[in-house]
Scaffold this motif. Sequence first.
Motif, PDB file in Angstrom:
ATOM      1  N   LYS A  64       0.828  -1.215   0.000  1.00  0.00           N
ATOM      2  CA  LYS A  64       0.000   0.000   0.000  1.00  0.00           C
ATOM      3  C   LYS A  64       0.857   1.258   0.000  1.00  0.00           C
ATOM      4  N   LYS A  66       3.482   1.871  -1.472  1.00  0.00           N
ATOM      5  CA  LYS A  66       3.976   2.215  -2.815  1.00  0.00           C
ATOM      6  C   LYS A  66       3.148   3.350  -3.419  1.00  0.00           C
ATOM      7  N   TYR A  67       1.904   3.488  -2.953  1.00  0.00           N
ATOM      8  CA  TYR A  67       0.979   4.465  -3.525  1.00  0.00           C
ATOM      9  C   TYR A  67       0.783   5.683  -2.625  1.00  0.00           C
ATOM     10  N   GLY A  77      -4.022   8.789  -4.359  1.00  0.00           N
ATOM     11  CA  GLY A  77      -3.394   7.579  -3.836  1.00  0.00           C
ATOM     12  C   GLY A  77      -3.692   7.346  -2.366  1.00  0.00           C
ATOM     13  N   TYR A  78      -2.741   6.750  -1.689  1.00  0.00           N
ATOM     14  CA  TYR A  78      -2.942   6.173  -0.353  1.00  0.00           C
ATOM     15  C   TYR A  78      -2.442   7.097   0.757  1.00  0.00           C
ATOM     16  N   TRP A  98      -7.868   6.139   0.654  1.00  0.00           N
ATOM     17  CA  TRP A  98      -7.362   6.318  -0.716  1.00  0.00           C
ATOM     18  C   TRP A  98      -8.124   7.482  -1.336  1.00  0.00           C
ATOM     19  N   LEU A 118      -3.594   7.792  -9.217  1.00  0.00           N
ATOM     20  CA  LEU A 118      -2.798   6.568  -9.103  1.00  0.00           C
ATOM     21  C   LEU A 118      -3.773   5.397  -9.081  1.00  0.00           C
ATOM     22  N   PRO A 120      -3.848   1.114  -8.240  1.00  0.00           N
ATOM     23  CA  PRO A 120      -3.062  -0.022  -7.753  1.00  0.00           C
ATOM     24  C   PRO A 120      -3.090  -1.204  -8.723  1.00  0.00           C
TER      25      PRO A 120
END
Length: 312
Positions: A64, A66-67, A77-78, A98, A118, A120
């Motif tokens: 997770k 990564k985002y 993103g996250y 997110w 982004l 996933p």
Amino acid sequence: MSSRIPTLDITRFDSDRDAFVAELGAAYREWGFAGIRNHGIAQSQIDAAYGVFQNFFALPEQTKLKYHVPGSGGARGYTPFGVETAKDSKHFDLKEFWHIGREIPDDSKYRDVMPPNLWPDEVPGFREHGYGLYQALDKLGSRMLSALALHIGLPENWFADKTDSGNSILRPIHYPPITTDDVPNVRAGAHEDINLITLLVGASAAGLEVLSKKGEWVPFTSDADTIVVNIGDMLQRLTNHVYPSTTHRVTNPPGEEARKPRYSVPFFLHPNPDFLIDVLPYCVSAGNPSRYPQPITAQGYLEERLREIKLK
């Protein structure tokens, strides 16, 4: 009005417009919240989106992360657990989330403040179902703004060209199970939303509470087919508090219920970044003088507020 937040049927906006607009306006003046049913978004579409969101949150933490884009204010993103903190709160909220934003061309004048989304790679269908729900809620939000515009004497389409490139956000949220009884944090501390209106889909799990004008916390657990729509601070400011942005929170459930995860998906409808939030003359009177002599752009206001809640 009793201490029960109204739920209204939006199909009446077409079949019984004047009455619907009057009832909706009254609900928002009193509560800043209303439930909306017969909204036209299929339960299968909502379920599919919830499915991919839950699949993402079930991924390992390192995947997770990564985002996660440090320094971005969580714009896309996250955003990991333990970051967002309600304004003036000592403790961070018990959630991770997110952000999906509007898809705009790279040559858009808003690209510098509205970065690309982004997506996933690990979750098949995330983009399809996530952005599909974004578009459905964006469309429903536009109908709600049309009704609210009529209620305060504006043309029905007044908001249309002011939100067509709005920096709106779909925020899938995961509240993990609470494994200890003495946690000082709550799932979401008492707060008001920043944007024009918020549409909360699939919020049938208990926990949401709304602060009434009498100072009482009123639980608002909607039926499964109802979307909760509430006023945000930008609309409160624009309408000089005719529509109040009501304080709300997500409490921790008692006992074994706390050991279960909770998911919710709010859609925060924003104006275009360069929209000037300036008090509407329709909403100023001898009894309600203008509270905000200085206008501010939607983007300027957003950045100010993101700093307050520790996202920037």
